[in-house]
Motif scaffolding. Structure first.
Motif, PDB file in Angstrom:
ATOM      1  N   GLY A   1       0.771  -1.234   0.000  1.00  6.45           N
ATOM      2  CA  GLY A   1       0.000   0.000   0.000  1.00  6.45           C
ATOM      3  C   GLY A   1       0.800   1.280   0.000  1.00  6.45           C
ATOM      4  N   VAL A   2       2.132   1.198  -0.033  1.00  7.44           N
ATOM      5  CA  VAL A   2       2.949   2.409   0.011  1.00  7.44           C
ATOM      6  C   VAL A   2       4.055   2.295  -1.043  1.00  7.44           C
ATOM      7  CG1 VAL A   2       4.410   3.868   1.461  1.00  7.44           C
ATOM      8  CG2 VAL A   2       2.534   2.614   2.500  1.00  7.44           C
ATOM      9  N   ASN A   3       4.352   3.403  -1.697  1.00  7.43           N
ATOM     10  CA  ASN A   3       5.447   3.400  -2.676  1.00  7.43           C
ATOM     11  C   ASN A   3       6.801   3.322  -1.967  1.00  7.43           C
ATOM     12  OD1 ASN A   3       3.748   3.616  -4.818  1.00  7.43           O
ATOM     13  ND2 ASN A   3       4.410   5.650  -5.463  1.00  7.43           N
ATOM     14  N   ARG A   4       7.622   2.345  -2.380  1.00  9.26           N
ATOM     15  CA  ARG A   4       8.968   2.251  -1.809  1.00  9.26           C
ATOM     16  C   ARG A   4       9.870   1.568  -2.825  1.00  9.26           C
ATOM     17  NH1 ARG A   4       7.012  -0.003   4.063  1.00  9.26           N
ATOM     18  NH2 ARG A   4       5.082  -0.874   3.317  1.00  9.26           N
ATOM     19  N   LEU A   5      11.170   1.596  -2.538  1.00  7.13           N
ATOM     20  CA  LEU A   5      12.107   0.839  -3.351  1.00  7.13           C
ATOM     21  C   LEU A   5      12.144  -0.586  -2.799  1.00  7.13           C
ATOM     22  CD1 LEU A   5      15.114   3.339  -3.665  1.00  7.13           C
ATOM     23  CD2 LEU A   5      13.180   3.044  -5.215  1.00  7.13           C
ATOM     24  N   ALA A   6      11.998  -1.568  -3.706  1.00  9.46           N
ATOM     25  CA  ALA A   6      11.994  -2.970  -3.259  1.00  9.46           C
ATOM     26  C   ALA A   6      13.311  -3.340  -2.594  1.00  9.46           C
ATOM     27  CB  ALA A   6      11.711  -3.890  -4.442  1.00  9.46           C
ATOM     28  N   CYS A   7      14.395  -2.636  -2.968  1.00 13.83           N
ATOM     29  CA  CYS A   7      15.708  -2.954  -2.415  1.00 13.83           C
ATOM     30  C   CYS A   7      15.952  -2.290  -1.063  1.00 13.83           C
ATOM     31  CB  CYS A   7      16.794  -2.537  -3.395  1.00 13.83           C
ATOM     32  SG  CYS A   7      16.737  -0.788  -3.817  1.00 13.83           S
TER      33      CYS A   7
ATOM     34  N   ALA B   1      10.568   7.929  -9.143  1.00 13.41           N
ATOM     35  CA  ALA B   1       9.139   8.182  -9.382  1.00 13.41           C
ATOM     36  C   ALA B   1       8.241   7.720  -8.237  1.00 13.41           C
ATOM     37  CB  ALA B   1       8.649   7.578 -10.690  1.00 13.41           C
ATOM     38  N   ALA B   2       8.827   7.343  -7.095  1.00  5.47           N
ATOM     39  CA  ALA B   2       7.991   6.959  -5.946  1.00  5.47           C
ATOM     40  C   ALA B   2       7.113   8.126  -5.503  1.00  5.47           C
ATOM     41  CB  ALA B   2       8.860   6.483  -4.781  1.00  5.47           C
ATOM     42  N   CYS B   3       7.637   9.338  -5.579  1.00  2.00           N
ATOM     43  CA  CYS B   3       6.847  10.495  -5.130  1.00  2.00           C
ATOM     44  C   CYS B   3       5.716  10.806  -6.110  1.00  2.00           C
ATOM     45  CB  CYS B   3       7.740  11.721  -4.947  1.00  2.00           C
ATOM     46  SG  CYS B   3       8.638  12.254  -6.422  1.00  2.00           S
ATOM     47  N   THR B   4       6.076  10.993  -7.373  1.00  2.00           N
ATOM     48  CA  THR B   4       5.068  11.399  -8.359  1.00  2.00           C
ATOM     49  C   THR B   4       3.934  10.385  -8.446  1.00  2.00           C
ATOM     50  OG1 THR B   4       6.659  12.694  -9.634  1.00  2.00           O
ATOM     51  CG2 THR B   4       4.712  11.905 -10.810  1.00  2.00           C
TER      52      THR B   4
END
Lengths: 119, 231
Positions: free
Chosen positions: B68-74, B148-151
């Motif tokens: 449910g939240v944008n993040r980097l998988a790493c 692009a996690a923010c946009t």
């Protein structure tokens, strides 16, 4: 549903309350303007109709929407026009919710008994 | 421990619409989500498509919508998510396959703000000097990795794909507040358009999502005030 935090819910509530208040205002202008057909007739009929309990509950919601939208608008002004506002957006939002609830107490005090009495 | 991973998958050549694929596998709490989906791709289903490159939070390739939240998988550990993990592509950009989205509209908006040094004065014999205080003004916005996690966490961007988006404004901020740069007015002109800076509704999802901890909303507000008072 995106699991946003305080800011997202502040925005969602601001949008919903804004649209709700705008729709209410439209309805309000229409029913008040009916007075041009005289104090009785459709104008009076509307006022009586509004005493049905769903509208009384709706009145509580409209007052809450106006208060929330106004107070959160102040929060947005602070964020937009000060260098520190963004840093305090979360506590300010909790303040907005708290003040909305506090202002809601006398509103409930007045309207809930009326609903229960069927007035 | 055993974990359950749900991944939203879509192959435009085979599927009408995206569907959920379920995987149950062994993982350690110290594994990153990227390790988990690498494992799925390498050991379970080689057709799973996603972007990744450096795997250390710098290249910005593997931004995903995780639980449910944008993040980097790493940069997310399994132990911080629990045994149920849900992975979707980032929103607001067309899905090319599985977790890969078309980043071109995002980069178009990035290029639109002229994200490079502009100064037509002849280069001085030594460096263009800047005080530490002048550098500090835009320090945070130098950290963007264009993931692009923010946009793609922005509700305005989801409903209006032409919105220039927080990442572009962050990168404009980086040059607008650079004391050596002379392109401020050109950039502000781009940001002043209908789909520009004023579309921000301060939902703060961008700030929460940024894997580099850039105070994104703060940067947007600073550019707005610059536009209002000093442009």
């Amino acid at each position: 549903m995106y699991r946003g935090r305080e800011g997202q819910w502040a925005f969602v509530l601001h949008r919903i309350s804004g649209v709700a208040v705008a729709l209410f205002l439209l309805l309000h202008v229409i029913d008040i303007s009916l007075v041009m057909f005289g104090p009785e007739g459709p104008f009076e009929a509307f006022l009586v109709f509004y005493h049905n309990w769903p509208f009384r509950v709706g009145l509580i919601a409209v007052i809450a929407a106006v208060v929330y939208h106004g107070l959160n608008g102040l929060r947005i002004i602070v964020m937009d026009f000060t260098s520190w506002g963004v840093r305090y957006q979360k506590p300010m939002w909790y303040g907005v919710l708290g003040l909305t609830a506090i202002i809601g107490v006398p509103v409930l005090w007045k309207i809930v008994p009326e609903i229960l009495r069927g007035a | 421990m055993q974990i359950n991973v749900k991944i939203k998958r879509f192959d435009p050549e085979a599927d009408k619409r995206p569907y959920w694929a379920d995987y149950t596998l062994e993982a350690r709490g110290s594994d990153r989500v990227l390790d988990v989906i690498n494992h799925i791709k390498w050991e379970v289903d080689g057709s799973l498509a996603f972007r990744r490159s450096c795997a250390h939070g710098i290249c910005g390739s593997d931004a995903m919508l995780i639980n449910g939240v944008n993040r980097l998988a790493c940069k997310v550990l399994v132990q911080d998510l629990g045994t149920k993990i849900v992975v979707e592509p980032i929103r607001g950009l067309a899905i090319k396959k599985d977790l890969i989205v078309d980043m071109e509209p995002f980069f178009d908006s990035y290029r639109a703000v002229l994200p490079y040094f502009i100064n037509d004065d002849p280069p001085p014999p030594t460096e263009r000097l800047q005080s530490p205080e002048e550098r500090a003004v835009f320090d945070e916005t130098t950290k963007c990795i264009l993931c692009a996690a923010c946009t793609t966490s922005c509700p305005v961007f989801w409903t209006n794909g032409s919105y220039i988006g927080p990442a572009s404004i962050v990168n404009a901020h980086r040059f607008i507040f650079d004391s050596r740069d002379q392109g401020k007015l050109e950039r502000l002109k781009v940001l002043n358009q209908g789909s520009g800076l004023w579309r921000c509704r301060t939902a703060y999802n961008c700030t929460e999502a940024c894997p580099r901890d850039i105070p994104v909303t703060q940067a947007i507000e600073e550019v707005r005030r610059e536009m209002l008072w000093r442009a």
